[in-house]
Design a protein around this motif. Structure first.
Motif, short mmCIF file in Angstrom:
data_model
loop_
_atom_site.label_atom_id
_atom_site.label_comp_id
_atom_site.label_asym_id
_atom_site.label_seq_id
_atom_site.Cartn_x
_atom_site.Cartn_y
_atom_site.Cartn_z
N ALA A 95 0.81 -1.21 0.00
CA ALA A 95 0.00 0.00 0.00
C ALA A 95 0.85 1.27 0.00
N GLY A 96 2.18 1.12 0.04
CA GLY A 96 3.06 2.27 -0.02
C GLY A 96 3.19 3.04 1.28
N ILE A 97 2.90 2.38 2.40
CA ILE A 97 3.02 3.01 3.72
C ILE A 97 4.39 2.64 4.28
N PRO A 98 5.20 3.62 4.67
CA PRO A 98 6.61 3.32 4.97
C PRO A 98 6.91 2.81 6.37
N ALA A 99 5.93 2.85 7.29
CA ALA A 99 6.25 2.49 8.67
C ALA A 99 5.03 1.95 9.40
N ALA A 100 5.31 1.18 10.44
CA ALA A 100 4.25 0.65 11.31
C ALA A 100 4.73 0.74 12.75
N LYS A 101 3.84 1.13 13.64
CA LYS A 101 4.16 1.16 15.07
C LYS A 101 3.53 -0.06 15.74
N TYR A 102 4.08 -0.41 16.91
CA TYR A 102 3.53 -1.56 17.64
C TYR A 102 4.02 -1.53 19.08
N ASN A 103 3.42 -2.38 19.89
CA ASN A 103 3.80 -2.53 21.30
C ASN A 103 4.05 -4.00 21.60
N LEU A 104 4.87 -4.24 22.60
CA LEU A 104 5.07 -5.60 23.12
C LEU A 104 4.71 -5.55 24.60
N ASN A 105 3.41 -5.46 24.85
CA ASN A 105 2.91 -5.06 26.16
C ASN A 105 2.08 -6.17 26.80
N LEU A 106 2.36 -6.45 28.05
CA LEU A 106 1.61 -7.48 28.78
C LEU A 106 0.63 -6.90 29.79
N ILE A 107 0.96 -5.79 30.41
CA ILE A 107 0.12 -5.28 31.50
C ILE A 107 -0.46 -3.90 31.22
N GLY A 108 -0.41 -3.44 29.97
CA GLY A 108 -1.01 -2.17 29.62
C GLY A 108 -0.21 -0.98 30.10
#
Length: 326
Positions: A100-113
């Motif tokens: 889709a031509g979107i250059p980046a993605a954010k994310y979390n590696l979260n267990l307890i919020g």
């Protein structure tokens, strides 16, 4: 670098307002369950954003900041039986983001919020999020993750990175991971939050080291890890920025520090945000500078006004910096 936003558009008027304010670059997600997004969904969403003369710089992978109990793909961090299938789904989404031509993605590696204690009064009577360890329950029960050692937490993160980072590289999609917010003492709710310290974040970006593996650099969250955010934050920006590990900036300030702080507007906390902006420029940072959490204020549109203030504040600083007035 340029001003951006990750605020969820309430309707099309929000897209129009952002364009009218000169805010061009956004992080915004397609509607619906992130685990169900198809390439068509992402492309349709991109086309809608672009129809308002905006640029879709980033979207969120289905790995949220919420507790693991609410995650679309919990087995990734729980090492459950469906882990490989869920990681494969994340890899397919990265491929679709690239198509889709979107250059980046954010994310979390979260267990307890994102643990917080009761809100506190800020400037002019605003309501601000806060974290006071003395008001928290140090014996809070573990959640779905149970009791998880630091080593086992790192092993699960490495298992994920080993499979996902090469896909990001081959598709030229920058993966921006958010720090754990806030720092909590080892074993809180059964978990040692390994991305809740600066040393942990340094270890993280050097694991499976790759130009497409870096941070959603939340200045507020990192300030929350420090004894003296005012004096310490700039050298931390330099460490990550000089290694090209900052892919997005959450431009948030706090008053206080490790285990005791209140969130603030960017112009009133303990960190010198003007000075920090100069450091981002110094290290060659070239992506979005966006407001993050904002205090709750009065009025008919408190969210819109609060974020509008932050957009204007950031845009004015960037303009002054470009003109050499800072």
């Amino acid at each position: 670098m340029y001003v951006g936003t990750q605020v969820t558009a309430r309707d099309d008027d929000d897209f129009r307002v952002w364009a009218q304010l000169g805010l061009k670059h956004i992080c915004a997600d397609p509607p619906g369950d992130p685990a169900s997004w198809t390439l068509d969904d992402i492309e349709r969403h991109r086309d809608k954003v672009e129809s308002f003369d905006l640029i879709l710089d980033m979207i969120q992978l289905p790995l949220p900041s919420q507790p693991i109990e609410k995650a679309s793909y919990p087995d990734i961090l729980l090492a459950g039986p469906d882990r490989d299938h869920q990681i494969d789904a994340v890899c397919r989404m990265i491929e679709n983001i690239a198509k889709a031509g979107i250059p980046a993605a954010k994310y979390n590696l979260n267990l307890i919020g994102i643990p917080r204690t009761e809100m506190e009064r800020g400037r002019g009577g605003s309501l601000n999020e806060a974290w006071r360890w003395e008001k928290a329950d140090p014996n809070a029960a573990p959640g779905l993750a149970g009791v998880l050692s630091e080593d086992e937490n790192w092993e699960r993160i490495d298992y994920f990175l080993e499979r996902v980072v090469p896909v990001a590289e081959s598709n030229r999609v920058r993966l921006a991971c958010h720090p754990h917010d806030p720092y909590t003492p080892p074993g809180y709710k059964g978990v040692t939050r390994v991305l809740g310290t600066v040393e942990g974040l340094k270890k993280f970006v050097l694991m499976r080291e790759n130009p497409y593996h870096g941070l959603n650099f939340c200045q507020g969250s990192i300030g929350e890890m420090l004894d003296n955010p005012h004096d310490e934050i700039d050298d931390i920006i330099r460490w990550f920025g000089s290694r090209d590990k900052i892919f997005n900036v959450h431009y948030r300030n706090i008053r206080g520090g490790k285990l005791s702080f209140m969130e603030t507007f960017p112009d009133e906390g303990d960190m010198d945000m003007v000075r920090s902006l100069k450091v981002y420029k110094e290290v060659g940072y070239k992506y979005m500078i966006m407001p993050d959490h904002v205090p709750t204020i009065s009025g008919r549109d408190p969210v819109g006004v609060a974020f509008g203030f932050c957009y204007g504040y950031i845009a004015a600083l960037l303009e002054a910096l470009d003109r050499g007035h800072l």
